[in-house]
Design an enzyme around this catalytic site. Structure first.
Site, PDB file in Angstrom:
ATOM      1  CG  ASP A   1      -2.032  -0.999   1.139  1.00 18.94           C
ATOM      2  OD1 ASP A   1      -2.383  -1.387   0.015  1.00 18.94           O
ATOM      3  OD2 ASP A   1      -2.540  -1.400   2.196  1.00 18.94           O
TER       4      ASP A   1
ATOM      5  CE1 TYR B   1     -10.183  -1.230   0.675  1.00 15.74           C
ATOM      6  CE2 TYR B   1      -9.509   1.050   0.366  1.00 15.74           C
ATOM      7  CZ  TYR B   1      -9.380  -0.155   1.026  1.00 15.74           C
ATOM      8  OH  TYR B   1      -8.467  -0.279   2.037  1.00 15.74           O
TER       9      TYR B   1
END
EC number: 3.2.1.18
Length: 469
Positions: free
Chosen positions: A151, A406
């Site tokens: 990330d 997401y």
């Protein structure tokens, strides 16, 4: 008629014509001077930009034998006033959601030249919608794409393109960021961009293309923000930021920003126990966010932000059909509006919901355990009645055999109402698809509709066997 009479007649006619010409010249001169000195200013309220708008006068003199003058006056049209958005219109009444956009980034990446991304979102200025994502500093057909499952790296940047345009090599890199949020206040874009070391990251606030403010990590544990659009009302933008543990108590603050400058910071208050990755929408005169509890709850936290007095109230979505993943099955799941449900609360995924009177519209993965499939529906009483479970108007966006990720909300102002739209991240590559070394995504976007609609499924669609490794 004798010669003297002819001379007198011609003289009289000439004198008459000369007098008419003289009077016309005076009239033209008066008109020109009046227009030239008349004030043309697009005035606006004190908070708006004043845009002077002087007329441009172009005179073209065409002289005839009779000395008449034709004057053409071209006047500049004042441009539209640039005003802060206030989002005061009501929310549109909808029956469900209709397809709006799909970028097919992974399928196109098979031919090369498309960025590796994750954490996408959509936001609109008053005239156009844009898609954002956090790039990995590489294209997919590049060996640097190996191990892009991580990330937070210093190579990640916030990318911005018109909605529907994949992130090609000509894409603008707005800022350095491994966490971000963006919104338009009616005059310019605000970008909140977080980067740096996990234990001492920096959030930069970029407004109208200029760095205006910054803030450092306050808990020294991965400062992070929404991964979807922030919201601006009358020039004040709000962004929810968290610093601290992802699986225990963390320190969440709501920042109030005006033209890129932090003007106030409020701590989270209310009954929400853990708040991350909020999906926010204007709910005039304030802002409402539906977030991710990564610690205790599979029911989603709600954060209500008062833009005028900076006060914060938090709770949980009342619907017993909960929105996070992982979660219990619908028969066993619960939510009682005030507290986390302590049902598979550890871990989660960014998502969204929004109120519709006493009801709630929401989206979630179809799978109860993994980021697979995606569905939307309305829960009657889901905003006000504890543990309500009456579901209507269900739609499949991505079938359960395909991956999702997401999701988040964005708002679009129409002529008479504010429409709610959402995007779904369609993740491909690692960890699940081990044939390749990269992790990236495409997106699909839907918007609320008051009309009828059909059925379908809109997965990413790339054949992993045809993709660069």
């Amino acid at each position: 008629m004798n010669p003297n009479q002819k001379i007198i007649t011609i003289g009289s006619v000439s004198l008459t014509i000369a007098t008419i010409c003289f009077l016309m010249q005076i009239a033209i001169l008066v008109t020109t001077v009046t227009l030239h000195f008349k004030q043309y200013e697009c005035s606006s309220p004190p908070n708006n930009q004043v845009m002077p708008c002087e007329p441009i006068i172009i005179e073209r003199n065409i002289t005839e034998i009779v000395y008449l003058t034709n004057t053409t006056i071209d006047k500049e049209i004042c441009p539209k006033l640039v005003e802060y958005r206030n989002w005061s219109k009501p929310q549109c009444k909808i029956t469900g959601f209709a397809p709006f956009s799909k970028d097919n980034s992974i399928r196109l990446s098979a031919g090369g030249g498309i960025w590796v991304t994750r954490e996408p979102y959509v936001s609109c200025d008053p005239g156009k919608c844009y898609q954002f994502a956090l790039g990995q500093g590489t294209t997919l057909d590049n060996k640097h794409s190996n191990d892009t499952i991580h990330d937070r790296t210093p190579y990640r940047t916030l990318l911005m393109n018109e909605l529907g345009v994949p992130f090609h090599l000509g894409t603008r890199q707005v800022c350095i960021a491994w966490s971000s949020s963006s919104c338009h206040d009616g005059k310019a874009w605000l970008h909140v961009c977080v980067t740096g070391y996990d234990k001492n990251a920096t959030a930069s606030f970029i407004y109208d293309g200029r760095l205006v403010d910054s803030i450092g990590s306050w808990s020294k544990n991965i400062l992070r923000t929404q991964e979807s659009e922030c919201v601006c009302i009358n020039g004040t933008c709000t962004v929810v930021m968290t610093d601290g543990s992802a699986s225990e108590r963390a320190d969440t603050k709501i920042l109030f920003i005006e033209e890129g400058k932090i003007v106030h910071i409020s701590p989270l208050s209310g009954s929400a126990q853990h708040v991350e990755e909020c999906s926010c929408y204007p709910r005039y005169p304030g802002v409402r966010c539906v977030c991710r509890d990564n610690w205790k709850g599979s029911n989603r936290p709600v954060v209500d932000i008062n833009v005028k007095d900076y006060s914060i109230v938090s709770s949980y979505v009342c619907s017993g059909l909960v929105g996070d993943t992982p979660r219990k099955n619908d028969r066993s799941s619960s939510s009682y509006c005030r507290n986390p449900n302590n049902e598979k609360g550890n871990h989660g995924v960014k998502g969204w919901a929004f109120d519709d009177g006493n009801d709630v519209w929401m989206g979630r993965t179809i799978s109860e355990e993994s980021r697979s499939g995606y569905e939307t529906f309305k829960v009657i009483g889901g905003w006000s009645t504890p543990n309500s479970k009456l579901q209507i108007n269900r739609q499949v966006i991505v079938d359960s055999d395909n991956r999702s990720g997401y999701s988040g909300i964005f708002s679009v102002e129409g002529k008479s109402c504010i429409n709610r739209c959402f995007y779904v991240e369609l993740i491909r590559g690692r960890e699940q698809e081990t044939r390749v070394w990269w992790t990236s995504n495409s997106i699909v976007v839907f918007c609320g509709t008051s009309g009828t609609y059909g059925t379908g499924s809109w997965p990413d669609g790339a054949d992993i066997n045809l993709m660069p490794i």
